[in-house]
Write a protein that holds these residues in place. Structure first.
Motif, PDB file in Angstrom:
ATOM      1  N   GLY A   9      34.194 -24.806  35.358  1.00 30.31           N
ATOM      2  CA  GLY A   9      33.479 -24.027  36.356  1.00 30.31           C
ATOM      3  C   GLY A   9      33.062 -22.652  35.871  1.00 30.31           C
ATOM      4  N   VAL A  10      32.887 -22.495  34.567  1.00 26.78           N
ATOM      5  CA  VAL A  10      32.461 -21.212  34.004  1.00 26.78           C
ATOM      6  C   VAL A  10      30.948 -21.077  34.165  1.00 26.78           C
ATOM      7  CG1 VAL A  10      32.270 -19.850  31.881  1.00 26.78           C
ATOM      8  CG2 VAL A  10      34.354 -21.145  32.347  1.00 26.78           C
ATOM      9  N   ASP A  11      30.515 -19.916  34.616  1.00 23.34           N
ATOM     10  CA  ASP A  11      29.088 -19.635  34.747  1.00 23.34           C
ATOM     11  C   ASP A  11      28.436 -19.710  33.363  1.00 23.34           C
ATOM     12  OD1 ASP A  11      26.540 -18.593  35.100  1.00 23.34           O
ATOM     13  OD2 ASP A  11      27.189 -16.981  36.433  1.00 23.34           O
ATOM     14  N   LEU A  12      27.397 -20.507  33.229  1.00 22.15           N
ATOM     15  CA  LEU A  12      26.764 -20.693  31.925  1.00 22.15           C
ATOM     16  C   LEU A  12      26.046 -19.448  31.429  1.00 22.15           C
ATOM     17  CD1 LEU A  12      25.358 -24.305  32.365  1.00 22.15           C
ATOM     18  CD2 LEU A  12      27.497 -23.591  31.303  1.00 22.15           C
ATOM     19  N   GLU A  13      25.835 -18.479  32.310  1.00 18.53           N
ATOM     20  CA  GLU A  13      25.240 -17.213  31.892  1.00 18.53           C
ATOM     21  C   GLU A  13      26.312 -16.211  31.460  1.00 18.53           C
ATOM     22  OE1 GLU A  13      22.070 -16.693  31.608  1.00 18.53           O
ATOM     23  OE2 GLU A  13      21.445 -18.602  32.478  1.00 18.53           O
ATOM     24  N   ASP A  14      27.578 -16.548  31.679  1.00 17.20           N
ATOM     25  CA  ASP A  14      28.689 -15.653  31.364  1.00 17.20           C
ATOM     26  C   ASP A  14      29.164 -15.926  29.944  1.00 17.20           C
ATOM     27  OD1 ASP A  14      30.924 -14.054  31.251  1.00 17.20           O
ATOM     28  OD2 ASP A  14      32.068 -15.183  32.773  1.00 17.20           O
ATOM     29  N   GLU A  15      28.489 -15.307  28.985  1.00 19.73           N
ATOM     30  CA  GLU A  15      28.816 -15.569  27.584  1.00 19.73           C
ATOM     31  C   GLU A  15      30.254 -15.190  27.259  1.00 19.73           C
ATOM     32  OE1 GLU A  15      26.987 -14.840  23.109  1.00 19.73           O
ATOM     33  OE2 GLU A  15      26.308 -13.584  24.773  1.00 19.73           O
ATOM     34  N   ALA A  16      30.701 -14.047  27.743  1.00 22.26           N
ATOM     35  CA  ALA A  16      32.066 -13.606  27.452  1.00 22.26           C
ATOM     36  C   ALA A  16      33.087 -14.584  28.029  1.00 22.26           C
ATOM     37  CB  ALA A  16      32.303 -12.201  28.028  1.00 22.26           C
ATOM     38  N   GLY A  17      32.842 -15.041  29.253  1.00 15.48           N
ATOM     39  CA  GLY A  17      33.761 -15.991  29.868  1.00 15.48           C
ATOM     40  C   GLY A  17      33.784 -17.317  29.135  1.00 15.48           C
ATOM     41  N   LEU A  18      32.619 -17.767  28.680  1.00 16.41           N
ATOM     42  CA  LEU A  18      32.545 -19.027  27.952  1.00 16.41           C
ATOM     43  C   LEU A  18      33.247 -18.914  26.608  1.00 16.41           C
ATOM     44  CD1 LEU A  18      31.601 -21.885  27.592  1.00 16.41           C
ATOM     45  CD2 LEU A  18      29.317 -21.050  27.017  1.00 16.41           C
ATOM     46  N   LEU A  19      33.054 -17.798  25.916  1.00 15.03           N
ATOM     47  CA  LEU A  19      33.717 -17.607  24.624  1.00 15.03           C
ATOM     48  C   LEU A  19      35.234 -17.519  24.785  1.00 15.03           C
ATOM     49  CD1 LEU A  19      31.291 -15.129  22.828  1.00 15.03           C
ATOM     50  CD2 LEU A  19      31.676 -17.541  22.309  1.00 15.03           C
ATOM     51  N   THR A  20      35.681 -16.888  25.862  1.00 14.96           N
ATOM     52  CA  THR A  20      37.127 -16.835  26.131  1.00 14.96           C
ATOM     53  C   THR A  20      37.684 -18.240  26.309  1.00 14.96           C
ATOM     54  OG1 THR A  20      36.981 -14.652  27.162  1.00 14.96           O
ATOM     55  CG2 THR A  20      38.885 -15.996  27.729  1.00 14.96           C
ATOM     56  N   LEU A  21      36.939 -19.078  27.034  1.00 17.00           N
ATOM     57  CA  LEU A  21      37.355 -20.463  27.235  1.00 17.00           C
ATOM     58  C   LEU A  21      37.408 -21.212  25.903  1.00 17.00           C
ATOM     59  CD1 LEU A  21      37.841 -23.008  29.025  1.00 17.00           C
ATOM     60  CD2 LEU A  21      35.347 -23.255  29.131  1.00 17.00           C
ATOM     61  N   LEU A  22      36.356 -21.088  25.093  1.00 16.21           N
ATOM     62  CA  LEU A  22      36.299 -21.815  23.826  1.00 16.21           C
ATOM     63  C   LEU A  22      37.384 -21.362  22.856  1.00 16.21           C
ATOM     64  CD1 LEU A  22      32.437 -21.919  23.239  1.00 16.21           C
ATOM     65  CD2 LEU A  22      33.909 -23.740  24.116  1.00 16.21           C
ATOM     66  N   GLN A  23      37.648 -20.063  22.842  1.00 12.49           N
ATOM     67  CA  GLN A  23      38.648 -19.545  21.921  1.00 12.49           C
ATOM     68  C   GLN A  23      40.064 -19.919  22.343  1.00 12.49           C
ATOM     69  OE1 GLN A  23      37.420 -15.472  22.018  1.00 12.49           O
ATOM     70  NE2 GLN A  23      35.667 -15.826  20.660  1.00 12.49           N
ATOM     71  N   ALA A  24      40.229 -20.245  23.642  1.00 11.97           N
ATOM     72  CA  ALA A  24      41.543 -20.664  24.126  1.00 11.97           C
ATOM     73  C   ALA A  24      41.831 -22.121  23.775  1.00 11.97           C
ATOM     74  CB  ALA A  24      41.637 -20.467  25.638  1.00 11.97           C
ATOM     75  N   LYS A  25      40.777 -22.864  23.461  1.00  8.57           N
ATOM     76  CA  LYS A  25      40.922 -24.269  23.108  1.00  8.57           C
ATOM     77  C   LYS A  25      40.905 -24.414  21.589  1.00  8.57           C
ATOM     78  CE  LYS A  25      40.420 -25.868  27.393  1.00  8.57           C
ATOM     79  NZ  LYS A  25      41.436 -26.700  28.088  1.00  8.57           N
ATOM     80  N   ARG A  26      41.731 -25.292  21.078  1.00  6.05           N
ATOM     81  CA  ARG A  26      41.705 -25.585  19.637  1.00  6.05           C
ATOM     82  C   ARG A  26      40.698 -26.712  19.427  1.00  6.05           C
ATOM     83  NH1 ARG A  26      46.005 -27.924  17.992  1.00  6.05           N
ATOM     84  NH2 ARG A  26      46.862 -28.333  20.068  1.00  6.05           N
ATOM     85  N   VAL A  27      39.426 -26.307  19.278  1.00  2.28           N
ATOM     86  CA  VAL A  27      38.344 -27.288  19.156  1.00  2.28           C
ATOM     87  C   VAL A  27      38.100 -27.599  17.685  1.00  2.28           C
ATOM     88  CG1 VAL A  27      35.914 -27.764  19.624  1.00  2.28           C
ATOM     89  CG2 VAL A  27      37.282 -26.500  21.299  1.00  2.28           C
ATOM     90  N   ARG A  28      38.043 -28.885  17.378  1.00  3.67           N
ATOM     91  CA  ARG A  28      37.796 -29.312  15.996  1.00  3.67           C
ATOM     92  C   ARG A  28      36.757 -30.420  15.995  1.00  3.67           C
ATOM     93  NH1 ARG A  28      42.322 -31.753  13.174  1.00  3.67           N
ATOM     94  NH2 ARG A  28      42.994 -32.517  15.218  1.00  3.67           N
ATOM     95  N   LEU A  29      35.891 -30.374  14.984  1.00  2.00           N
ATOM     96  CA  LEU A  29      34.946 -31.461  14.749  1.00  2.00           C
ATOM     97  C   LEU A  29      35.525 -32.355  13.665  1.00  2.00           C
ATOM     98  CD1 LEU A  29      32.053 -32.672  15.217  1.00  2.00           C
ATOM     99  CD2 LEU A  29      31.325 -31.295  13.265  1.00  2.00           C
ATOM    100  N   LEU A  30      35.673 -33.638  13.991  1.00  2.00           N
ATOM    101  CA  LEU A  30      36.223 -34.592  13.033  1.00  2.00           C
ATOM    102  C   LEU A  30      35.103 -35.512  12.548  1.00  2.00           C
ATOM    103  CD1 LEU A  30      39.553 -35.625  14.815  1.00  2.00           C
ATOM    104  CD2 LEU A  30      39.158 -33.786  13.165  1.00  2.00           C
ATOM    105  N   PRO A  31      34.662 -35.348  11.318  1.00  3.04           N
ATOM    106  CA  PRO A  31      33.558 -36.168  10.789  1.00  3.04           C
ATOM    107  C   PRO A  31      34.040 -37.521  10.288  1.00  3.04           C
ATOM    108  CG  PRO A  31      34.183 -34.532   9.170  1.00  3.04           C
ATOM    109  CD  PRO A  31      35.064 -34.296  10.365  1.00  3.04           C
ATOM    110  N   ASP A  32      34.488 -38.381  11.207  1.00  3.83           N
ATOM    111  CA  ASP A  32      34.956 -39.711  10.830  1.00  3.83           C
ATOM    112  C   ASP A  32      33.790 -40.583  10.371  1.00  3.83           C
ATOM    113  OD1 ASP A  32      37.424 -38.870  11.653  1.00  3.83           O
ATOM    114  OD2 ASP A  32      37.365 -39.896  13.587  1.00  3.83           O
ATOM    115  N   LYS A  33      34.103 -41.603   9.573  1.00  8.71           N
ATOM    116  CA  LYS A  33      33.059 -42.514   9.115  1.00  8.71           C
ATOM    117  C   LYS A  33      32.424 -43.269  10.277  1.00  8.71           C
ATOM    118  CE  LYS A  33      34.828 -43.299   4.439  1.00  8.71           C
ATOM    119  NZ  LYS A  33      35.324 -44.319   3.475  1.00  8.71           N
ATOM    120  N   GLU A  34      33.213 -43.551  11.311  1.00 10.20           N
ATOM    121  CA  GLU A  34      32.693 -44.301  12.457  1.00 10.20           C
ATOM    122  C   GLU A  34      31.796 -43.443  13.345  1.00 10.20           C
ATOM    123  OE1 GLU A  34      35.907 -44.078  11.619  1.00 10.20           O
ATOM    124  OE2 GLU A  34      36.072 -46.037  10.635  1.00 10.20           O
TER     125      GLU A  34
END
Length: 208
Positions: free
Chosen positions: A48-73
């Protein structure tokens, strides 16, 4: 192949399918930058983060351990160990991902996640060859007529063709600033080309 291959282009130009096949042929992973933007959009919608709220969105993203996994599949995105991938290709995410991707902080966050992956690899997105991996020795840009891209997208998921075309044109306009090809990129119009032909053209060029 030891270096980096970038494949850029607008929405539904075939980047993901081509990148996956080229990477398979080269025996290297492929990276989907779009999945990270989609993950940011999905997490924002869910929280429910406002998409115009860059600071709020970055706080959310930085709180999550987000990883991209380049699997073969296929690429997967994890956030705190949760696999977000099944939720990222929906009309709800389609409608807002460009809005999220225009935020400089989010772009920097995505670029940092991509740069955590050691080469070699094939990276696909909109500005891989310009902003993220400008040092890449091999750059390609795929494009196609909007009507063709809309037909492709409509086949991928449920949706009325006219609505898909309208949304795609709107997204093209929003993404225009970040979607210009690198000056040295080989531009391929895939409107009249099948997947195999596009892949063959790229692989042939890589041999030169």
């Amino acid at each position: 192949m030891r270096g980096i291959v970038t494949i850029d282009g607008p929405s539904a130009s075939g980047k993901s399918s081509v990148a996956k096949r080229v990477a398979e042929a080269l025996g290297v992973p492929y990276l989907s930058s779009g999945l990270l933007y989609r993950a940011a959009a999905y997490l924002a919608l869910r929280a429910g983060v406002d998409l115009e709220d860059e600071a709020g969105l970055l706080t959310l993203l930085q709180a999550k351990r987000v990883r991209l996994l380049p699997d073969k599949e296929g690429n997967r995105v994890l956030a705190d160990g949760e696999d977000l991938t099944p939720h990222l290709h929906t009309e709800a995410v389609d409608r807002v991902v460009s809005q999220v991707a225009r935020l400089p902080g989010v772009r920097a966050w995505v670029n940092a996640r991509l740069k955590e992956v050691p080469p070699p690899f094939v990276a696909e997105g909109r500005d891989m060859g310009t902003a993220v991996f400008p040092q890449a020795p091999h750059k390609f840009y795929l494009t196609a007529r909007p009507e063709v891209r809309a037909q492709r997208r409509a086949k991928e998921r449920p949706g009325d063709y006219e609505a898909v075309l309208r949304d795609l044109l709107q997204r093209d306009e929003k993404d225009r600033a970040q979607s210009a090809p690198a000056p040295e990129a080989l531009i391929l119009d895939t409107s009249e080309m099948g997947l195999e032909e596009v892949v063959a053209r790229i692989l042939e060029h890589l041999k030169d």
